[in-house]
Each structure stands twice: as C-alpha cells, then as structure tokens.
Design a protein around this motif. Structure first.
Motif, mmCIF file in Angstrom:
data_model
loop_
_atom_site.group_PDB
_atom_site.id
_atom_site.type_symbol
_atom_site.label_atom_id
_atom_site.label_comp_id
_atom_site.label_asym_id
_atom_site.label_seq_id
_atom_site.Cartn_x
_atom_site.Cartn_y
_atom_site.Cartn_z
ATOM 1 N N ASP A 160 2.810 -6.979 7.489
ATOM 2 C CA ASP A 160 4.071 -7.582 7.935
ATOM 3 C C ASP A 160 5.588 -7.129 7.429
ATOM 4 O O ASP A 160 6.340 -7.763 7.614
ATOM 5 C CB ASP A 160 4.008 -9.059 7.487
ATOM 6 N N LYS A 161 5.494 -5.761 6.755
ATOM 7 C CA LYS A 161 6.502 -5.118 6.109
ATOM 8 C C LYS A 161 6.485 -3.702 6.492
ATOM 9 O O LYS A 161 5.807 -3.066 6.358
ATOM 10 C CB LYS A 161 6.698 -5.262 4.836
ATOM 11 N N ALA A 162 7.878 -3.428 7.297
ATOM 12 C CA ALA A 162 7.972 -1.992 7.866
ATOM 13 C C ALA A 162 7.699 -0.848 6.826
ATOM 14 O O ALA A 162 8.128 -1.288 5.518
ATOM 15 C CB ALA A 162 9.392 -1.880 8.438
ATOM 16 N N GLU B 103 14.158 6.698 3.578
ATOM 17 C CA GLU B 103 14.264 6.217 5.064
ATOM 18 C C GLU B 103 13.343 4.788 4.828
ATOM 19 O O GLU B 103 12.617 4.630 4.191
ATOM 20 C CB GLU B 103 13.400 6.858 6.046
ATOM 21 N N THR B 104 13.852 3.760 5.840
ATOM 22 C CA THR B 104 13.352 2.538 6.018
ATOM 23 C C THR B 104 13.171 2.508 7.592
ATOM 24 O O THR B 104 14.131 2.588 8.439
ATOM 25 C CB THR B 104 14.241 1.361 5.604
ATOM 26 N N ALA B 105 11.948 2.040 7.794
ATOM 27 C CA ALA B 105 11.548 2.172 9.348
ATOM 28 C C ALA B 105 12.401 0.955 9.983
ATOM 29 O O ALA B 105 12.567 -0.142 9.353
ATOM 30 C CB ALA B 105 10.153 1.891 9.395
ATOM 31 N N ASP B 106 12.870 1.279 11.113
ATOM 32 C CA ASP B 106 13.551 0.271 11.893
ATOM 33 C C ASP B 106 12.705 -0.333 12.989
ATOM 34 O O ASP B 106 12.451 0.237 14.121
ATOM 35 C CB ASP B 106 14.913 0.832 12.735
ATOM 36 N N ILE B 107 12.326 -1.380 13.000
ATOM 37 C CA ILE B 107 11.352 -2.257 13.930
ATOM 38 C C ILE B 107 12.112 -3.197 14.637
ATOM 39 O O ILE B 107 11.450 -3.980 15.345
ATOM 40 C CB ILE B 107 10.270 -2.687 13.125
ATOM 41 N N SER B 108 13.592 -3.047 14.820
ATOM 42 C CA SER B 108 14.418 -4.097 15.536
ATOM 43 C C SER B 108 13.937 -4.271 17.051
ATOM 44 O O SER B 108 14.052 -5.253 17.226
ATOM 45 C CB SER B 108 15.733 -3.822 15.323
ATOM 46 N N MET C 161 0.852 -1.048 0.101
ATOM 47 C CA MET C 161 -0.084 -0.053 -0.177
ATOM 48 C C MET C 161 0.836 1.386 0.007
ATOM 49 O O MET C 161 2.032 1.304 0.918
ATOM 50 C CB MET C 161 -0.872 0.109 1.210
ATOM 51 N N HIS C 162 0.474 2.220 -0.756
ATOM 52 C CA HIS C 162 1.311 3.423 -0.803
ATOM 53 C C HIS C 162 0.738 4.547 -0.683
ATOM 54 O O HIS C 162 -0.672 4.655 -0.787
ATOM 55 C CB HIS C 162 1.734 3.619 -2.355
ATOM 56 N N LYS C 163 1.244 5.711 -0.170
ATOM 57 C CA LYS C 163 0.888 7.073 0.251
ATOM 58 C C LYS C 163 1.980 7.845 -0.431
ATOM 59 O O LYS C 163 3.162 7.649 -0.239
ATOM 60 C CB LYS C 163 0.614 7.258 1.638
ATOM 61 N N ALA C 164 1.221 8.827 -1.236
ATOM 62 C CA ALA C 164 2.292 9.901 -1.881
ATOM 63 C C ALA C 164 2.029 11.162 -1.696
ATOM 64 O O ALA C 164 0.688 11.775 -1.473
ATOM 65 C CB ALA C 164 2.208 9.607 -3.274
ATOM 66 N N TRP C 165 3.082 11.854 -1.553
ATOM 67 C CA TRP C 165 2.980 13.620 -1.354
ATOM 68 C C TRP C 165 3.839 14.174 -2.511
ATOM 69 O O TRP C 165 5.112 13.675 -2.527
ATOM 70 C CB TRP C 165 3.352 13.995 -0.064
ATOM 71 N N PHE C 166 3.084 14.789 -3.366
ATOM 72 C CA PHE C 166 3.647 15.625 -4.468
ATOM 73 C C PHE C 166 4.720 16.852 -3.849
ATOM 74 O O PHE C 166 4.388 17.612 -3.088
ATOM 75 C CB PHE C 166 2.872 15.936 -5.524
ATOM 76 N N SER C 167 5.735 17.191 -4.465
ATOM 77 C CA SER C 167 6.378 18.256 -4.243
ATOM 78 C C SER C 167 5.707 19.428 -4.895
ATOM 79 O O SER C 167 4.521 19.257 -5.793
ATOM 80 C CB SER C 167 7.653 18.270 -5.149
ATOM 81 N N LYS D 68 -4.077 -2.814 5.473
ATOM 82 C CA LYS D 68 -3.137 -3.264 4.580
ATOM 83 C C LYS D 68 -2.043 -2.903 4.800
ATOM 84 O O LYS D 68 -0.858 -3.006 4.007
ATOM 85 C CB LYS D 68 -3.948 -2.713 3.193
ATOM 86 N N THR D 69 -1.955 -1.686 5.512
ATOM 87 C CA THR D 69 -0.468 -1.122 5.893
ATOM 88 C C THR D 69 0.052 -1.476 7.451
ATOM 89 O O THR D 69 -0.609 -2.216 7.929
ATOM 90 C CB THR D 69 -0.781 0.545 6.105
ATOM 91 N N PHE D 70 1.491 -1.498 7.379
ATOM 92 C CA PHE D 70 2.033 -1.677 8.762
ATOM 93 C C PHE D 70 1.306 -0.915 9.800
ATOM 94 O O PHE D 70 1.172 0.209 9.862
ATOM 95 C CB PHE D 70 3.411 -1.354 8.533
ATOM 96 N N ILE D 71 0.884 -1.790 10.821
ATOM 97 C CA ILE D 71 0.536 -1.230 12.061
ATOM 98 C C ILE D 71 1.116 -2.066 13.308
ATOM 99 O O ILE D 71 0.870 -3.220 13.524
ATOM 100 C CB ILE D 71 -1.126 -1.346 12.309
ATOM 101 N N PRO D 72 2.197 -1.199 14.046
ATOM 102 C CA PRO D 72 2.665 -2.026 15.134
ATOM 103 C C PRO D 72 1.644 -2.392 16.292
ATOM 104 O O PRO D 72 2.129 -3.223 16.899
ATOM 105 C CB PRO D 72 3.583 -1.053 15.661
#
Length: 302
Positions: free
Chosen positions: A21-23, A41-46, A1-7, A103-107
């Motif tokens: 199941d994917k950050a 950026e990639t979220a760090d869920i370690s 699932m994607h969310k986008a913001w234009f310049s 559909k999106t990552f929810i901790p």
C-alpha cells in the motif's frame, strides 16, 4: 520490502523499498553503515489513484491455534460499496519453501485485481506450513501436505468477515494454479462446509506422481500413508461442491495425467464437475487464463 543493487566498487547500494500500500522509494545508501547518502526517486501514483485504484489491505488475524498471527491481503473492487454484500474468493498458493502473499507494491495483481473488479472481495493469506516464520510454523506440513494451511486460512477469513460484515461468509470460493490447483480442490473435498466452489488449474493433485525431488522433502521416503491421505484422486469421492478442473495438454511442470486421474476418480464416483482441456498449452497459458475461467466458474456458484 527492500531490493538492493551494489555499485561496482561495493561502496554504495541503491535501495528500492515499498509495501503493498506504499509506492516504491529509491535511495542511495552507504554500503558501510546503511545510512542514506541521497534520495533518488519516489514513484508518483497520483494518476493511478485518480483512476480509482485502491491499495490492498494488509490484514492480520489469529490462525487455528488462536494465538499465532496470520498475514494476508484483502482486495476490494474500485467501486466498493460497504452497504452491499460481497462474495469472497480466495486465491491460494501455499506450502513450504517460501511465502506467497505479495509484500511489495503492485499496481495490478493479475491473480486478484481483475476478480475484485467483477464484484468480489478477493483474499490471500500465508498459513502455517509456509516458510520464513519459524521451524515449528513450517513443519506443520511435514508428512502433512494435505493440510495446506487451510485451517489457518478459514480462521483468518472468518475473522475478516466478522470485522467486515459486507464479506459474505456463506459465499466463499477458492481458486489456484499448480500447488494452488491441488489445494483449491482439496479445499472443497475436505472443507465443503466452508468453501462453496473451486477452480483448479494444472493441479499437482497426487504427490505420488508429482516431482519426486520436491515431494520427498516434505513427505519423506518410502511412500507412506501421508501421500495417499493428501491425494485428490483418493479423496475425489468426497466432492459435494461445484468444481472446475483446467489442464494444459503440454504442461512440462505438472504432469497433465495428475488432473486426468482426478477426472477418472470423479467419474467413477459419479460426481458432477467441469473439465477444460487446453490443447497445446503449458502451465503459463493456464495461469494466464486462470482469472477468466475462475470468474466463469465461481461467479455462477458464489
């Protein structure tokens, strides 16, 4: 699932994408061709994983027709033990206009995680009559809101329990709020052989007195038998399973009288049930309390 913001100049967009199941991952893309210009950026869920967090499982199984895929989630407790037998609780919010399974990552899923941590396996599925699949898929609900996708939900849960024997098919409870409140009550009224207990908060139990603009979209006008057939007031006499009804005194979205009419019908039918009235509360408070009350109600019976 994607969310986008234009310049501001519309030449670029920031794309943040994830799965349950994917950050989340954030990248900068060209608005012209969508190609990645650079990673952001990639979220760090370690640390989350180190604390015992486990991702929900995306589970797919055939629906009532035996051929159409139904998609949903299975949430297990962090101390899950496959040698044990777990009661199953379904969280339901179903109907036309959208899809509802995350559909999106929810901790931390407020409607599912806490119940799972108390020793349940919690599930949620989008059945027929939800949107964004096909016209035929959604139109199952037309003049048939009573259906609530429940035949697909039951088929999906049965498939899950066949794959995972630690899910107890004989101890399935259900809960929901608003439309889910209506549907969870309908589940124990119309399918008591499968659903053994229900918790229903701020349910819009009778489409003849709910928001007219919404109900007429799916049930049509004038008011006909489809309204009556799907009414939990009309079907209250069928109750044979434990049911807890919760209603807020000041709900400005679903008329509290909808729940009280069900209460009245249950009393007239000499049915035993639980009722919790929250003075001064709106639907928001009821949803906040949903997990607590559902746990109390369903823990006893499941």
């Amino acid at each position: 699932m994607h969310k986008a913001w234009f310049s501001q100049d519309m030449n670029y967009l920031v794309d943040v994408y994830s799965m349950v199941d994917k950050a989340p991952v954030a990248v900068l893309r060209s608005a012209k061709d969508g190609k990645i210009v650079m990673p952001l950026e990639t979220a760090d869920i370690s640390k989350l994983v180190a604390e015992g967090w486990k991702a929900p499982e995306v589970f797919v199984a055939k629906g009532r027709d035996g051929k159409t895929d139904m998609w949903g989630l299975i949430v297990r407790p962090s101390n899950f033990d496959p040698t044990k037998k777990y009661p199953v609780i379904e969280y339901i919010y179903q109907g036309p206009g959208d899809q509802y399974v995350p559909k999106t990552f929810i901790p931390y899923n407020w409607y599912m995680t806490s119940l799972a941590e108390l020793g349940f396996i919690v599930v949620m599925v989008d059945g027929m009559s939800t949107s964004f699949r096909s016209r035929e898929f959604e139109n199952v609900c037309y003049k048939n809101l009573k259906d609530a996708g429940l035949p697909d939900h039951m088929a999906w849960i049965k498939a899950a329990t066949q794959k995972y024997p630690y899910m107890d098919i004989d101890r399935v409870g259900i809960y929901g709020c608003s439309a889910g409140g209506q549907e969870s009550t309908s589940a124990v009224l119309l399918h008591p052989e499968f659903y053994k207990a229900a918790y229903s908060a701020c349910g819009c139990h009778d489409n003849r007195m709910d928001k007219i603009w919404w109900n007429e979209l799916w049930l049509g006008y004038p008011v006909g038998d489809a309204y009556k057939e799907g009414s939990n007031v009309e079907n209250a006499h069928l109750l044979s399973r434990p049911l807890m009804l919760v209603v807020g005194e000041m709900d400005d979205n679903v008329d509290p009288a909808s729940t009280m009419q069900v209460v009245n019908a249950l009393i007239k039918a000499n049915k035993d049930f639980e009722l919790v009235v929250i003075p001064g509360a709106t639907i928001r408070w009821e949803k906040t309390l949903a997990n607590i009350s559902a746990t109390i109600s369903l823990s006893v019976t499941c």
